[in-house]
Write a protein that holds these residues in place. Structure first.
Motif, mmCIF file in Angstrom:
data_model
loop_
_atom_site.group_PDB
_atom_site.id
_atom_site.type_symbol
_atom_site.label_atom_id
_atom_site.label_comp_id
_atom_site.label_asym_id
_atom_site.label_seq_id
_atom_site.Cartn_x
_atom_site.Cartn_y
_atom_site.Cartn_z
ATOM 1 N N CYS A 1 6.734 -6.548 4.804
ATOM 2 C CA CYS A 1 5.988 -5.487 4.130
ATOM 3 C C CYS A 1 6.753 -5.014 2.905
ATOM 4 O O CYS A 1 7.880 -4.531 3.029
ATOM 5 N N GLY A 2 6.149 -5.141 1.736
ATOM 6 C CA GLY A 2 6.767 -4.651 0.510
ATOM 7 C C GLY A 2 6.621 -3.144 0.375
ATOM 8 O O GLY A 2 5.775 -2.531 1.028
ATOM 9 N N ARG A 3 7.467 -2.561 -0.450
ATOM 10 C CA ARG A 3 7.407 -1.119 -0.755
ATOM 11 C C ARG A 3 7.916 -0.885 -2.165
ATOM 12 O O ARG A 3 8.285 -1.831 -2.849
ATOM 13 N N TYR A 4 7.978 0.368 -2.572
ATOM 14 C CA TYR A 4 8.406 0.755 -3.927
ATOM 15 C C TYR A 4 7.553 0.031 -4.965
ATOM 16 O O TYR A 4 6.352 -0.070 -4.802
ATOM 17 N N GLU A 5 8.179 -0.502 -6.024
ATOM 18 C CA GLU A 5 7.389 -1.180 -7.059
ATOM 19 C C GLU A 5 7.181 -2.659 -6.758
ATOM 20 O O GLU A 5 6.430 -3.339 -7.447
ATOM 21 N N GLY A 6 7.858 -3.155 -5.719
ATOM 22 C CA GLY A 6 7.688 -4.563 -5.398
ATOM 23 C C GLY A 6 8.883 -5.145 -4.678
ATOM 24 O O GLY A 6 9.800 -4.421 -4.281
ATOM 25 N N VAL A 7 8.862 -6.470 -4.514
ATOM 26 C CA VAL A 7 9.881 -7.207 -3.774
ATOM 27 C C VAL A 7 10.478 -8.238 -4.722
ATOM 28 O O VAL A 7 9.741 -8.863 -5.494
ATOM 29 N N GLU B 1 2.036 -16.022 0.674
ATOM 30 C CA GLU B 1 1.931 -14.659 0.188
ATOM 31 C C GLU B 1 0.460 -14.272 0.298
ATOM 32 O O GLU B 1 -0.406 -14.950 -0.259
ATOM 33 N N LEU B 2 0.165 -13.213 1.059
ATOM 34 C CA LEU B 2 -1.231 -12.843 1.344
ATOM 35 C C LEU B 2 -1.536 -11.437 0.879
ATOM 36 O O LEU B 2 -0.734 -10.512 1.041
ATOM 37 N N SER B 3 -2.745 -11.270 0.336
ATOM 38 C CA SER B 3 -3.297 -9.962 -0.004
ATOM 39 C C SER B 3 -4.512 -9.724 0.870
ATOM 40 O O SER B 3 -5.268 -10.646 1.143
ATOM 41 N N ILE B 4 -4.713 -8.487 1.335
ATOM 42 C CA ILE B 4 -5.913 -8.226 2.145
ATOM 43 C C ILE B 4 -7.091 -7.795 1.284
ATOM 44 O O ILE B 4 -8.189 -7.592 1.788
ATOM 45 N N GLY B 5 -6.918 -7.640 -0.026
ATOM 46 C CA GLY B 5 -8.050 -7.265 -0.862
ATOM 47 C C GLY B 5 -7.600 -6.872 -2.248
ATOM 48 O O GLY B 5 -6.412 -6.689 -2.506
ATOM 49 N N ASN B 6 -8.576 -6.754 -3.134
ATOM 50 C CA ASN B 6 -8.271 -6.478 -4.535
ATOM 51 C C ASN B 6 -8.125 -4.992 -4.816
ATOM 52 O O ASN B 6 -8.979 -4.388 -5.474
ATOM 53 N N TYR B 7 -7.083 -4.416 -4.248
ATOM 54 C CA TYR B 7 -6.762 -3.020 -4.513
ATOM 55 C C TYR B 7 -5.263 -2.891 -4.331
ATOM 56 O O TYR B 7 -4.626 -3.719 -3.677
ATOM 57 N N VAL B 8 -4.673 -1.865 -4.912
ATOM 58 C CA VAL B 8 -3.239 -1.639 -4.780
ATOM 59 C C VAL B 8 -3.017 -0.648 -3.643
ATOM 60 O O VAL B 8 -3.601 0.436 -3.638
ATOM 61 N N LEU B 9 -2.206 -1.032 -2.658
ATOM 62 C CA LEU B 9 -1.797 -0.121 -1.584
ATOM 63 C C LEU B 9 -0.426 0.435 -1.936
ATOM 64 O O LEU B 9 0.189 0.025 -2.912
ATOM 65 N N SER B 10 0.064 1.369 -1.117
ATOM 66 C CA SER B 10 1.409 1.910 -1.353
ATOM 67 C C SER B 10 2.484 1.014 -0.763
ATOM 68 O O SER B 10 3.667 1.186 -1.036
ATOM 69 N N GLY B 11 2.070 0.077 0.090
ATOM 70 C CA GLY B 11 3.028 -0.813 0.713
ATOM 71 C C GLY B 11 2.312 -1.820 1.582
ATOM 72 O O GLY B 11 1.094 -1.735 1.763
ATOM 73 N N GLY B 12 3.059 -2.765 2.135
ATOM 74 C CA GLY B 12 2.454 -3.839 2.910
ATOM 75 C C GLY B 12 2.130 -3.489 4.352
ATOM 76 O O GLY B 12 1.525 -4.301 5.057
ATOM 77 N N GLU B 13 2.509 -2.291 4.812
ATOM 78 C CA GLU B 13 2.359 -1.962 6.233
ATOM 79 C C GLU B 13 0.905 -1.966 6.696
ATOM 80 O O GLU B 13 0.580 -2.556 7.740
ATOM 81 N N LEU C 1 4.565 -13.005 3.318
ATOM 82 C CA LEU C 1 4.799 -11.810 2.513
ATOM 83 C C LEU C 1 3.452 -11.166 2.191
ATOM 84 O O LEU C 1 2.567 -11.825 1.642
ATOM 85 N N LEU C 2 3.296 -9.892 2.562
ATOM 86 C CA LEU C 2 2.073 -9.166 2.206
ATOM 87 C C LEU C 2 2.275 -8.539 0.847
ATOM 88 O O LEU C 2 3.219 -7.770 0.639
ATOM 89 N N SER C 3 1.392 -8.883 -0.091
ATOM 90 C CA SER C 3 1.496 -8.289 -1.421
ATOM 91 C C SER C 3 0.143 -8.321 -2.115
ATOM 92 O O SER C 3 -0.725 -9.123 -1.760
ATOM 93 N N ALA C 4 -0.022 -7.466 -3.103
ATOM 94 C CA ALA C 4 -1.279 -7.426 -3.858
ATOM 95 C C ALA C 4 -1.451 -8.672 -4.720
ATOM 96 O O ALA C 4 -2.538 -8.932 -5.220
ATOM 97 N N GLN C 5 -0.365 -9.457 -4.870
ATOM 98 C CA GLN C 5 -0.437 -10.666 -5.692
ATOM 99 C C GLN C 5 -0.763 -11.904 -4.872
ATOM 100 O O GLN C 5 -0.893 -13.002 -5.423
#
Ligand code: 9WO
Length: 237
Positions: free
Chosen positions: A112-118, A130-142, A86-90
């Motif tokens: 890939c998550g979207r909206y406010e979350g999964v 559950e993986l994040s690619i960096g410490n920033y908020v994207l609009s989605g996991g794509e 799961l790609l997420s900012a968390q």
């Protein structure tokens, strides 16, 4: 290696994998990328994938049912080499070492998550990690999924065509997540607007060139990425 991507924006992935190393890896049969539309796993007229968050609040949350159904349809019997991510900012931070590890798997499915979350049950009961690619908020996991696929696919044997070189092997083991950045590079013209490329690189003295590259890599890492340096008097703190 096979990547599955589960998304509500399948068209998003027409661009990122149509070029360069990832394209060639697919053409060579080393890599397969299968994009799945999350809405294909819904049954209602509106192909609903989201719903309002329990407890109230802004926005919508991706429902668990279409996501579980998609994974269970793609892999009716999940084997050991089939991992759900799961790609997420968390998530845990993705880095070169993680790319190396993932490149050893046979088949990965990226959600890939979207909206406010999964819905959290996807993270707790379906995803292996559950993986994040960096410490920033994207609009989605794509975008994050594209990053993970690019970084992982280029490590596959035969993809860069240099998998037997010692330099490649050592980079594969460590990456720049620990140690040094790549050294700086110059090309022609040797004098551009009065700014000269380092003389030593034009000298043909390979021993001196090797030393210069090592030193300039250390200097630049210390200046821009002190956080990567593990020890020594220059590392600060
Ligand atoms: C919003 C937010 C607001 C205040 C403080 C922290 C916050 N985190 C988020 C957030 O994570 N929003 C997500 C953005 C909601 C679901 C879609 N989003 C998202 C980001 N999907 N995937 C990522 C992501 C980011 C970095 N690496 C991998 C995936």
């Amino acid at each position: 290696m096979i990547f599955h991507v589960l998304t509500i924006f399948p068209e998003f992935f027409e661009g990122p994998f149509a070029h360069g190393v990832v394209k060639r890896a697919q053409d060579a049969g080393r890599l397969e990328i299968r994009i799945h539309n999350l809405r294909d796993y819904t049954f209602d007229r509106h192909r609903t994938v989201d719903d309002r968050p329990f407890g109230g609040g802004e926005g919508m949350v991706l429902k668990p049912e279409p996501i579980f159904l998609a994974v269970e349809s793609i892999w009716p019997e999940r084997a050991a080499g089939q991992k759900v991510i799961l790609l997420s900012a968390q998530g845990r931070l993705f880095h070169q070492g993680a790319a190396n590890r993932l490149s050893q798997e046979a088949e990965l499915l990226l959600i890939c998550g979207r909206y406010e979350g999964v819905d959290e049950r996807v993270a707790e009961r379906l995803a292996d990690e559950e993986l994040s690619i960096g410490n920033y908020v994207l609009s989605g996991g794509e975008l994050a999924a594209a990053v993970v696929i690019d970084a992982t696919a280029r490590l596959l044997p035969g993809v860069l065509g240099n998998e037997s070189s010692a330099a490649f092997e050592s980079f594969q083991q460590t990456g720049h997540s620990e140690g040094l950045l790549d050294c700086p590079h110059w090309t022609r013209p040797a004098d551009f607007r009065g700014w000269k490329a380092p003389e030593v690189l034009l000298s043909g003295n390979h021993e001196e060139i090797r030393r210069f590259r090592k030193e300039s890599a250390i200097e630049k890492t210390a200046r821009l990425r002190r956080d990567l340096m593990k020890e020594g008097p220059e590392s600060g703190e």
